[in-house]
Enzyme design. Structure first.
Site, PDB file in Angstrom:
ATOM      1  N   ASP A  31      -6.714  18.277   0.669  1.00  0.00           N
ATOM      2  CA  ASP A  31      -6.724  17.568  -0.621  1.00  0.00           C
ATOM      3  C   ASP A  31      -6.570  18.591  -1.737  1.00  0.00           C
ATOM      4  O   ASP A  31      -7.141  19.684  -1.645  1.00  0.00           O
ATOM      5  CB  ASP A  31      -8.062  16.813  -0.776  1.00  0.00           C
ATOM      6  CG  ASP A  31      -8.011  15.706  -1.810  1.00  0.00           C
ATOM      7  OD1 ASP A  31      -7.743  16.007  -2.986  1.00  0.00           O
ATOM      8  OD2 ASP A  31      -8.250  14.541  -1.453  1.00  0.00           O
ATOM      9  N   LEU A  33      -7.654  18.021  -4.719  1.00  0.00           N
ATOM     10  CA  LEU A  33      -8.808  17.718  -5.585  1.00  0.00           C
ATOM     11  C   LEU A  33      -8.405  17.328  -7.000  1.00  0.00           C
ATOM     12  O   LEU A  33      -9.253  17.312  -7.886  1.00  0.00           O
ATOM     13  CB  LEU A  33      -9.811  18.890  -5.613  1.00  0.00           C
ATOM     14  CG  LEU A  33     -10.423  19.249  -4.254  1.00  0.00           C
ATOM     15  CD1 LEU A  33     -11.335  20.469  -4.375  1.00  0.00           C
ATOM     16  CD2 LEU A  33     -11.221  18.077  -3.687  1.00  0.00           C
ATOM     17  N   ASP A  50      -1.847  21.350  -1.406  1.00  0.00           N
ATOM     18  CA  ASP A  50      -1.041  20.343  -2.100  1.00  0.00           C
ATOM     19  C   ASP A  50       0.096  19.853  -1.210  1.00  0.00           C
ATOM     20  O   ASP A  50       0.792  20.655  -0.590  1.00  0.00           O
ATOM     21  CB  ASP A  50      -0.467  20.978  -3.382  1.00  0.00           C
ATOM     22  CG  ASP A  50      -0.012  19.927  -4.369  1.00  0.00           C
ATOM     23  OD1 ASP A  50       0.784  19.048  -3.990  1.00  0.00           O
ATOM     24  OD2 ASP A  50      -0.471  19.978  -5.527  1.00  0.00           O
ATOM     25  N   ALA A  73      -3.290  10.774   0.765  1.00  0.00           N
ATOM     26  CA  ALA A  73      -3.034  11.440  -0.515  1.00  0.00           C
ATOM     27  C   ALA A  73      -1.875  10.790  -1.260  1.00  0.00           C
ATOM     28  O   ALA A  73      -0.780  10.638  -0.716  1.00  0.00           O
ATOM     29  CB  ALA A  73      -2.730  12.920  -0.277  1.00  0.00           C
ATOM     30  N   TYR A 140       5.039   2.558  -8.445  1.00  0.00           N
ATOM     31  CA  TYR A 140       4.023   2.854  -7.428  1.00  0.00           C
ATOM     32  C   TYR A 140       4.363   2.139  -6.110  1.00  0.00           C
ATOM     33  O   TYR A 140       4.436   2.768  -5.048  1.00  0.00           O
ATOM     34  CB  TYR A 140       2.633   2.426  -7.933  1.00  0.00           C
ATOM     35  CG  TYR A 140       1.583   2.391  -6.854  1.00  0.00           C
ATOM     36  CD1 TYR A 140       1.160   3.562  -6.230  1.00  0.00           C
ATOM     37  CD2 TYR A 140       1.011   1.184  -6.439  1.00  0.00           C
ATOM     38  CE1 TYR A 140       0.206   3.529  -5.217  1.00  0.00           C
ATOM     39  CE2 TYR A 140       0.058   1.143  -5.432  1.00  0.00           C
ATOM     40  CZ  TYR A 140      -0.345   2.313  -4.825  1.00  0.00           C
ATOM     41  OH  TYR A 140      -1.297   2.280  -3.823  1.00  0.00           O
TER      42      TYR A 140
HETATM   43  N1  LIG Z   1      -7.954   1.821  -3.561  1.00  0.00           N
HETATM   44  C1  LIG Z   1      -7.219   0.756  -3.223  1.00  0.00           C
HETATM   45  O1  LIG Z   1      -7.606  -0.404  -3.438  1.00  0.00           O
HETATM   46  C2  LIG Z   1      -5.890   0.946  -2.543  1.00  0.00           C
HETATM   47  C3  LIG Z   1      -5.110  -0.195  -2.254  1.00  0.00           C
HETATM   48  C4  LIG Z   1      -3.881  -0.020  -1.617  1.00  0.00           C
HETATM   49  C5  LIG Z   1      -3.468   1.245  -1.225  1.00  0.00           C
HETATM   50  N2  LIG Z   1      -4.236   2.322  -1.518  1.00  0.00           N
HETATM   51  C6  LIG Z   1      -3.748   3.661  -1.088  1.00  0.00           C
HETATM   52  O2  LIG Z   1      -4.794   4.299  -0.371  1.00  0.00           O
HETATM   53  C7  LIG Z   1      -4.758   5.707  -0.578  1.00  0.00           C
HETATM   54  C8  LIG Z   1      -6.125   6.192  -1.014  1.00  0.00           C
HETATM   55  O3  LIG Z   1      -6.504   5.502  -2.202  1.00  0.00           O
HETATM   56  P1  LIG Z   1      -7.849   5.894  -2.953  1.00  0.00           P
HETATM   57  O4  LIG Z   1      -8.267   4.711  -3.759  1.00  0.00           O
HETATM   58  O5  LIG Z   1      -8.799   6.501  -1.980  1.00  0.00           O
HETATM   59  O6  LIG Z   1      -7.291   7.000  -3.961  1.00  0.00           O
HETATM   60  P2  LIG Z   1      -8.001   8.344  -4.489  1.00  0.00           P
HETATM   61  O7  LIG Z   1      -7.282   8.733  -5.729  1.00  0.00           O
HETATM   62  O8  LIG Z   1      -9.477   8.172  -4.537  1.00  0.00           O
HETATM   63  O9  LIG Z   1      -7.665   9.391  -3.330  1.00  0.00           O
HETATM   64  C9  LIG Z   1      -6.416  10.020  -3.232  1.00  0.00           C
HETATM   65  C10 LIG Z   1      -6.677  11.483  -2.903  1.00  0.00           C
HETATM   66  O10 LIG Z   1      -5.411  12.141  -2.738  1.00  0.00           O
HETATM   67  C11 LIG Z   1      -5.493  13.418  -3.355  1.00  0.00           C
HETATM   68  N3  LIG Z   1      -4.137  13.821  -3.698  1.00  0.00           N
HETATM   69  C12 LIG Z   1      -3.271  13.208  -4.547  1.00  0.00           C
HETATM   70  N4  LIG Z   1      -2.105  13.876  -4.600  1.00  0.00           N
HETATM   71  C13 LIG Z   1      -2.233  14.942  -3.764  1.00  0.00           C
HETATM   72  C14 LIG Z   1      -1.367  16.007  -3.401  1.00  0.00           C
HETATM   73  N5  LIG Z   1      -0.155  16.143  -3.929  1.00  0.00           N
HETATM   74  N6  LIG Z   1      -1.824  16.917  -2.517  1.00  0.00           N
HETATM   75  C15 LIG Z   1      -3.064  16.821  -1.973  1.00  0.00           C
HETATM   76  N7  LIG Z   1      -3.926  15.827  -2.288  1.00  0.00           N
HETATM   77  C16 LIG Z   1      -3.513  14.909  -3.179  1.00  0.00           C
HETATM   78  C17 LIG Z   1      -6.394  13.216  -4.571  1.00  0.00           C
HETATM   79  O11 LIG Z   1      -6.994  14.424  -5.024  1.00  0.00           O
HETATM   80  C18 LIG Z   1      -7.425  12.229  -4.001  1.00  0.00           C
HETATM   81  O12 LIG Z   1      -8.530  12.890  -3.433  1.00  0.00           O
HETATM   82  C19 LIG Z   1      -3.638   5.965  -1.597  1.00  0.00           C
HETATM   83  O13 LIG Z   1      -2.486   6.366  -0.886  1.00  0.00           O
HETATM   84  C20 LIG Z   1      -3.432   4.595  -2.228  1.00  0.00           C
HETATM   85  O14 LIG Z   1      -2.101   4.435  -2.674  1.00  0.00           O
HETATM   86  C21 LIG Z   1      -5.430   2.215  -2.166  1.00  0.00           C
END
Ligand SMILES: NC(=O)c1ccc[n+]([C@@H]2O[C@H](COP(=O)([O-])OP(=O)(O)OC[C@H]3O[C@@H](n4cnc5c(N)ncnc54)[C@H](O)[C@@H]3O)[C@@H](O)[C@H]2O)c1
Length: 341
Positions: A31, A33, A50, A73, A140
């Site tokens: 991650d 972060l 990353d 991510a 998105y």
């Molecule tokens: N939360 C929801 O309701 C929901 C619904 C549908 C889909 N999703 C998908 O589920 C996944 C997780 O969602 P979430 O709510 O836990 O999001 P979140 O933002 O809490 O977690 C995403 C994580 O990815 C990391 N990240 C982002 N870009 C990065 C990169 N380039 N390199 C390394 N790390 C990176 C961020 O630091 C973060 O810790 C995502 O792919 C999101 O699109 C979430």
């Protein structure tokens, strides 16, 4: 299995890492972060790297000896993606391209991908099953649909085994209250409703009270984050047995309106939710409910915490004791190639 979990310091990833460890798997978090939290990793191993760096990814796969990847991510804000489509396609789509390349290099051929209900766009029927047309209405959703296409093409060309899990609305917090949802800004309804109770935000705006729903407010399918985490373990183990690649919806199949969420929050907290009525938000459908029959049938998944009060109650226990991770990323960690923060 040894598993690399991209985005494992984020909301859904961190809950899944805990469940993986309880099942005896060995996850390592990858991650950057930028939007996750070191604290959410608890004591799981964390590599700060990353997706946009092929070196970071190949280094992580090499040092961990991972046999599979769970790929959470991504950037996740619909509104932000409209203003910054370049950033979303780069991080979510090109970042996944890097991951696939690194996986091929290290002969890792199993991937569970976080897809989303946003790949369907405006529903033409409800509940939405997996054969519903995919016509996303924002960058998105398109950045995620493009990944689904990439996965299918990599399956055909290189034998990738994948599970694309299309989540509806992830919600709730771990049952022991140790980890939960901490997005900044927080756009999701349940945490916002609860934050209005604690006074962190002054009130909740109900976006439209004139929808064609029984109480006039939008209906969504909320799935407990612990149930979502379990589904990932099932999908991973299915791929581990050589099971077929596929896309599966993840929701409970039951919709709840904004007003029902507010009433639930009032029940579990014994407090009043301050609300104001606002206009509908452009692009919001009135009703979004999943059919999750396919994953129930194929993988034997069943939500254990589908009851709305259980979902909202777990989120309330997390919010009530602060609902925030204390240690934010250091400036170096938060320093990012992505220009929008
Ligand atoms: N939360 C929801 O309701 C929901 C619904 C549908 C889909 N999703 C998908 O589920 C996944 C997780 O969602 P979430 O709510 O836990 O999001 P979140 O933002 O809490 O977690 C995403 C994580 O990815 C990391 N990240 C982002 N870009 C990065 C990169 N380039 N390199 C390394 N790390 C990176 C961020 O630091 C973060 O810790 C995502 O792919 C999101 O699109 C979430």
């Amino acid at each position: 299995m040894k598993i690399l979990v991209t985005g494992g310091a984020g909301y859904i990833g961190s809950h899944t890492v805990r469940v993986l460890r309880l099942r005896g798997h060995e996850p390592v978090i990858f991650d950057n972060l930028t939007r996750g939290h070191r604290e959410a990793a608890l004591d799981a191993p964390l590599i700060v790297g990353d997706l946009l760096s092929l070196d970071d990814l190949t280094g992580a796969l090499r040092t961990t000896g991972s046999e599979a990847v769970l790929h959470f991510a991504a950037f996740t804000y619909v509104g932000e993606s409209v203003g910054h489509p370049d950033v979303y396609y780069r991080n979510n789509t090109a970042g996944t391209m890097n991951l696939l390349e690194a996986m091929r290099k290290h002969k890792v051929s199993k991937l569970v991908f976080s897809s989303t209900a946003a790949v369907y766009g405006d529903p033409i029927r409800t509940p939405i099953d997996e054969s519903h047309p995919q016509s996303p209405v924002n960058p998105y959703g398109r950045s995620k649909l493009m990944v689904e296409w990439m996965l299918r093409d990599h399956q055909v060309a290189f034998g990738l085994g994948f599970a694309a899990l299309r989540y509806f609305n992830a919600a709730g917090a771990s049952l022991d209250g140790r980890i939960g949802e901490d997005h900044d800004p927080e756009t999701h309804l349940i945490p916002r409703v609860l934050m209005s109770i604690t006074g962190e935000i002054p009130e909740v705006t109900i976006l439209g009270t004139d929808w064609e729903t029984p109480d006039g407010t939008c209906i969504r399918d909320y799935i407990h984050v612990e149930d979502l985490a379990q589904a990932h373990v099932l999908a991973l183990e299915h791929l581990g047995r050589g099971g077929a690649s596929n896309a599966w919806n993840l929701g409970t199949g039951k919709g709840h309106s904004v007003k029902e969420v507010i009433q639930s929050a009032e029940r579990v907290s014994h407090r009043k939710v301050p609300t104001v009525s606002g206009a509908r938000r452009a692009g919001d459908p009135g009703v979004l409910v999943a059919s999750s029959d396919k994953i129930r049938k194929d993988l034997g998944w069943k939500p254990e915490h589908a009851d709305l009060d259980s979902i909202v109650g777990s989120a309330w226990r997390w919010i009530e004791k602060g609902g925030r991770y204390k240690n934010k990323a250091t400036p170096e960690e938060a320093q990012t190639t992505h220009p929008i923060r």
